[in-house]
Design a protein around this motif. Sequence first.
Motif, PDB file in Angstrom:
ATOM      1  N   THR A   7      35.992  33.366  36.040  1.00 20.07           N
ATOM      2  CA  THR A   7      36.801  33.696  37.193  1.00 20.07           C
ATOM      3  C   THR A   7      36.306  35.007  37.751  1.00 20.07           C
ATOM      4  O   THR A   7      36.205  35.995  37.017  1.00 20.07           O
ATOM      5  CB  THR A   7      38.284  33.849  36.799  1.00 20.07           C
ATOM      6  OG1 THR A   7      38.702  32.657  36.152  1.00 20.07           O
ATOM      7  CG2 THR A   7      39.146  34.101  38.024  1.00 20.07           C
ATOM      8  N   THR A   8      35.980  35.050  39.025  1.00 17.50           N
ATOM      9  CA  THR A   8      35.456  36.278  39.597  1.00 17.50           C
ATOM     10  C   THR A   8      36.588  37.244  39.903  1.00 17.50           C
ATOM     11  O   THR A   8      37.700  36.859  40.199  1.00 17.50           O
ATOM     12  CB  THR A   8      34.674  35.997  40.889  1.00 17.50           C
ATOM     13  OG1 THR A   8      35.519  35.279  41.780  1.00 17.50           O
ATOM     14  CG2 THR A   8      33.443  35.191  40.601  1.00 17.50           C
ATOM     15  N   VAL A  74      24.646  33.204  38.413  1.00 14.00           N
ATOM     16  CA  VAL A  74      25.506  32.149  37.879  1.00 14.00           C
ATOM     17  C   VAL A  74      26.792  32.774  37.340  1.00 14.00           C
ATOM     18  O   VAL A  74      26.760  33.757  36.595  1.00 14.00           O
ATOM     19  CB  VAL A  74      24.785  31.375  36.765  1.00 14.00           C
ATOM     20  CG1 VAL A  74      25.738  30.377  36.093  1.00 14.00           C
ATOM     21  CG2 VAL A  74      23.575  30.642  37.325  1.00 14.00           C
ATOM     22  N   ILE A  75      27.946  32.183  37.726  1.00 12.06           N
ATOM     23  CA  ILE A  75      29.228  32.648  37.184  1.00 12.06           C
ATOM     24  C   ILE A  75      29.933  31.549  36.392  1.00 12.06           C
ATOM     25  O   ILE A  75      30.866  31.828  35.639  1.00 12.06           O
ATOM     26  CB  ILE A  75      30.156  33.164  38.299  1.00 12.06           C
ATOM     27  CG1 ILE A  75      30.440  32.066  39.331  1.00 12.06           C
ATOM     28  CG2 ILE A  75      29.556  34.400  38.958  1.00 12.06           C
ATOM     29  CD1 ILE A  75      31.472  32.468  40.374  1.00 12.06           C
ATOM     30  N   TRP A  89      23.752  39.180  24.166  1.00 11.75           N
ATOM     31  CA  TRP A  89      24.128  40.554  24.535  1.00 11.75           C
ATOM     32  C   TRP A  89      25.129  40.504  25.678  1.00 11.75           C
ATOM     33  O   TRP A  89      24.781  40.111  26.796  1.00 11.75           O
ATOM     34  CB  TRP A  89      22.873  41.319  24.930  1.00 11.75           C
ATOM     35  CG  TRP A  89      23.055  42.779  25.120  1.00 11.75           C
ATOM     36  CD1 TRP A  89      24.011  43.577  24.566  1.00 11.75           C
ATOM     37  CD2 TRP A  89      22.226  43.637  25.920  1.00 11.75           C
ATOM     38  NE1 TRP A  89      23.846  44.876  24.965  1.00 11.75           N
ATOM     39  CE2 TRP A  89      22.761  44.947  25.788  1.00 11.75           C
ATOM     40  CE3 TRP A  89      21.094  43.442  26.695  1.00 11.75           C
ATOM     41  CZ2 TRP A  89      22.193  46.043  26.431  1.00 11.75           C
ATOM     42  CZ3 TRP A  89      20.521  44.519  27.333  1.00 11.75           C
ATOM     43  CH2 TRP A  89      21.063  45.819  27.204  1.00 11.75           C
ATOM     44  N   ARG A  90      26.348  40.888  25.431  1.00  9.98           N
ATOM     45  CA  ARG A  90      27.429  40.753  26.407  1.00  9.98           C
ATOM     46  C   ARG A  90      27.130  41.430  27.749  1.00  9.98           C
ATOM     47  O   ARG A  90      27.355  40.835  28.809  1.00  9.98           O
ATOM     48  CB  ARG A  90      28.742  41.287  25.832  1.00  9.98           C
ATOM     49  CG  ARG A  90      29.272  40.498  24.635  1.00  9.98           C
ATOM     50  CD  ARG A  90      30.603  41.065  24.147  1.00  9.98           C
ATOM     51  NE  ARG A  90      31.670  40.813  25.108  1.00  9.98           N
ATOM     52  CZ  ARG A  90      32.452  39.751  25.068  1.00  9.98           C
ATOM     53  NH1 ARG A  90      32.290  38.828  24.127  1.00  9.98           N
ATOM     54  NH2 ARG A  90      33.406  39.603  25.971  1.00  9.98           N
ATOM     55  N   ARG A  96      29.883  36.488  31.466  1.00  9.70           N
ATOM     56  CA  ARG A  96      30.879  37.459  31.025  1.00  9.70           C
ATOM     57  C   ARG A  96      31.030  38.619  32.008  1.00  9.70           C
ATOM     58  O   ARG A  96      32.139  39.082  32.292  1.00  9.70           O
ATOM     59  CB  ARG A  96      30.492  38.016  29.653  1.00  9.70           C
ATOM     60  CG  ARG A  96      30.593  37.023  28.497  1.00  9.70           C
ATOM     61  CD  ARG A  96      30.207  37.732  27.211  1.00  9.70           C
ATOM     62  NE  ARG A  96      30.393  36.917  26.032  1.00  9.70           N
ATOM     63  CZ  ARG A  96      29.424  36.585  25.196  1.00  9.70           C
ATOM     64  NH1 ARG A  96      28.173  36.953  25.449  1.00  9.70           N
ATOM     65  NH2 ARG A  96      29.668  35.862  24.117  1.00  9.70           N
ATOM     66  N   ALA A  97      29.887  39.104  32.532  1.00 12.24           N
ATOM     67  CA  ALA A  97      29.922  40.308  33.367  1.00 12.24           C
ATOM     68  C   ALA A  97      30.756  40.106  34.623  1.00 12.24           C
ATOM     69  O   ALA A  97      31.566  40.960  34.997  1.00 12.24           O
ATOM     70  CB  ALA A  97      28.506  40.723  33.734  1.00 12.24           C
ATOM     71  N   TRP A  98      30.577  38.957  35.291  1.00 19.03           N
ATOM     72  CA  TRP A  98      31.273  38.755  36.551  1.00 19.03           C
ATOM     73  C   TRP A  98      32.773  38.540  36.353  1.00 19.03           C
ATOM     74  O   TRP A  98      33.559  38.729  37.285  1.00 19.03           O
ATOM     75  CB  TRP A  98      30.649  37.596  37.322  1.00 19.03           C
ATOM     76  CG  TRP A  98      29.391  38.005  38.035  1.00 19.03           C
ATOM     77  CD1 TRP A  98      28.125  37.602  37.769  1.00 19.03           C
ATOM     78  CD2 TRP A  98      29.290  38.917  39.122  1.00 19.03           C
ATOM     79  NE1 TRP A  98      27.216  38.201  38.616  1.00 19.03           N
ATOM     80  CE2 TRP A  98      27.926  39.020  39.468  1.00 19.03           C
ATOM     81  CE3 TRP A  98      30.210  39.673  39.843  1.00 19.03           C
ATOM     82  CZ2 TRP A  98      27.460  39.830  40.499  1.00 19.03           C
ATOM     83  CZ3 TRP A  98      29.755  40.490  40.878  1.00 19.03           C
ATOM     84  CH2 TRP A  98      28.395  40.563  41.188  1.00 19.03           C
ATOM     85  N   VAL A  99      33.190  38.160  35.150  1.00 23.55           N
ATOM     86  CA  VAL A  99      34.625  38.115  34.856  1.00 23.55           C
ATOM     87  C   VAL A  99      35.243  39.504  35.075  1.00 23.55           C
ATOM     88  O   VAL A  99      36.385  39.642  35.516  1.00 23.55           O
ATOM     89  CB  VAL A  99      34.870  37.634  33.414  1.00 23.55           C
ATOM     90  CG1 VAL A  99      36.318  37.863  32.993  1.00 23.55           C
ATOM     91  CG2 VAL A  99      34.524  36.158  33.290  1.00 23.55           C
ATOM     92  N   HIS A 100      34.449  40.534  34.796  1.00 25.53           N
ATOM     93  CA  HIS A 100      34.928  41.913  34.926  1.00 25.53           C
ATOM     94  C   HIS A 100      34.548  42.524  36.278  1.00 25.53           C
ATOM     95  O   HIS A 100      34.705  43.730  36.474  1.00 25.53           O
ATOM     96  CB  HIS A 100      34.362  42.758  33.790  1.00 25.53           C
ATOM     97  CG  HIS A 100      34.775  42.267  32.434  1.00 25.53           C
ATOM     98  ND1 HIS A 100      36.067  42.371  31.954  1.00 25.53           N
ATOM     99  CD2 HIS A 100      34.079  41.632  31.454  1.00 25.53           C
ATOM    100  CE1 HIS A 100      36.156  41.845  30.749  1.00 25.53           C
ATOM    101  NE2 HIS A 100      34.961  41.385  30.416  1.00 25.53           N
TER     102      HIS A 100
END
Length: 462
Positions: A7-8, A74-75, A89-90, A96-100
């Motif tokens: 989720t963006t 890609v999300i 690597w998170r 994972r990154a775009w969730v934040h």
Amino acid sequence: MTARTSTTATPATEETGHAGEEAVLDVGPVAHGGHCVARHEGRVVFVRHAVPGEKVRVRLTDAGDDAKFWRADVIEVLEASPDRVEHFWRPADSLRAWVHGHPPVGGAEFGHITLARQRSLKAEVLAEQLTRLAGLEDVPSVWSGGVEAVGEGHDGGAGLGWRTRASFSVTPGGKLGMHAHRSHHIVPVQEMPLASDAINGLRLWDLDLQGVERVEVAAPANGSRPLVLLAPAPGTKEKRLRGVAADVQGGASVAAFDPLTGGVTQLRGRTWVQESAAGHEYRVTGDGFWQIHRDAPGTLVGAVTEFLKRGEFLHAGAVVADLYAGAGLFTGVLADAVGETGSVLSVEGAPGTSRDARKNLHSAPQVEVVQGRVERVLRQKPRNFDAIVLDPPRAGAGKAVVGQLVSSQPRAVTYVSCDPASFARDLGYFRRSGWELAGLRAFDLYPHTHHLETVALLTPGP
């Protein structure tokens, strides 16, 4: 692999055009630069963090109305490739990154793909560059068609812990971080899985780095003393840098450096590191160039000398040159091979690195170290070379240097390249001058990234 739903969140930066919008794409073939190619409403989109054949939801990151192509991350993976794995690597994981609400860090853009598939994708890119830019009709018969694994004896086949050098940015709050790809956004990090234990063991993320803009770290694979370089922010006093240096653990040397001039100021310990390769010791000052994979020096030296000795271009009494020689990695081995009856011309443009080469090679009377631009030195010191080792920066040698090399009529050139596009372009210049590709090997010296290294043997045509 089970697809991860994302989720963006609110965008991390101000966006223009269609940046920030989402789209569902069918992912096409890999492209040079770490992307895959897709199309959206007739427009080409270069997609990072995908695998060919997938269906994905992307976030457009560079999507101006007048742009020839767009870029996207890609999300969400809607239909996953069997070659997709969970990223190790998170901070580098796009899902994972775009969730934040921010893009992932760069430097591990293939970490979501199995290593075997990474290497086949790199081989596809090299083959495409050779046909499109070098003018070859097909994959050359002198190349196996594959990209060879390197360093599995050290990493157990995981492709981690291979970097003996690492570059970091610093967040506005003074914490160690890394830039996101094509972004000013800096993501804090507390590990770098591609870096060696010696680098991670310094725990630089625990430091207060306020007043520092960039941090470079070199930790030689031979276990000798690491070096931490601090690039100060404008206006930072030396007292502040010395305070940071005092907090660096692990017995590392610390120095301040100017990225524009290469100037280095001692803060603690040495301003250089001691590297070992192929039976030689090499001093490398500041951020002077050295291969970053722990096994790269031996691998590349072995490939270069094997090509030259197989063709009897490298032997006692031979006249050879090492162009873009750095601190002298290839020069030292070439000097061993030609002996005191031969000669080696070692050319490097960076003054500091050239000084290192002089120190490293002072005991070899057959070596002449010259600091200057390759094209100028070749004009000033014409010789009848038996062989030339060419190891240019990522931009390649270029048309002018290739023309000079062809005019000097050496018996052979070994071309070491870290970029398949500039290599293929230069190979095209050689081929149009009647030269032939007589040997080619490709190495995966940068696991979990899109980069690869090639070593080629070029000879004049009949």
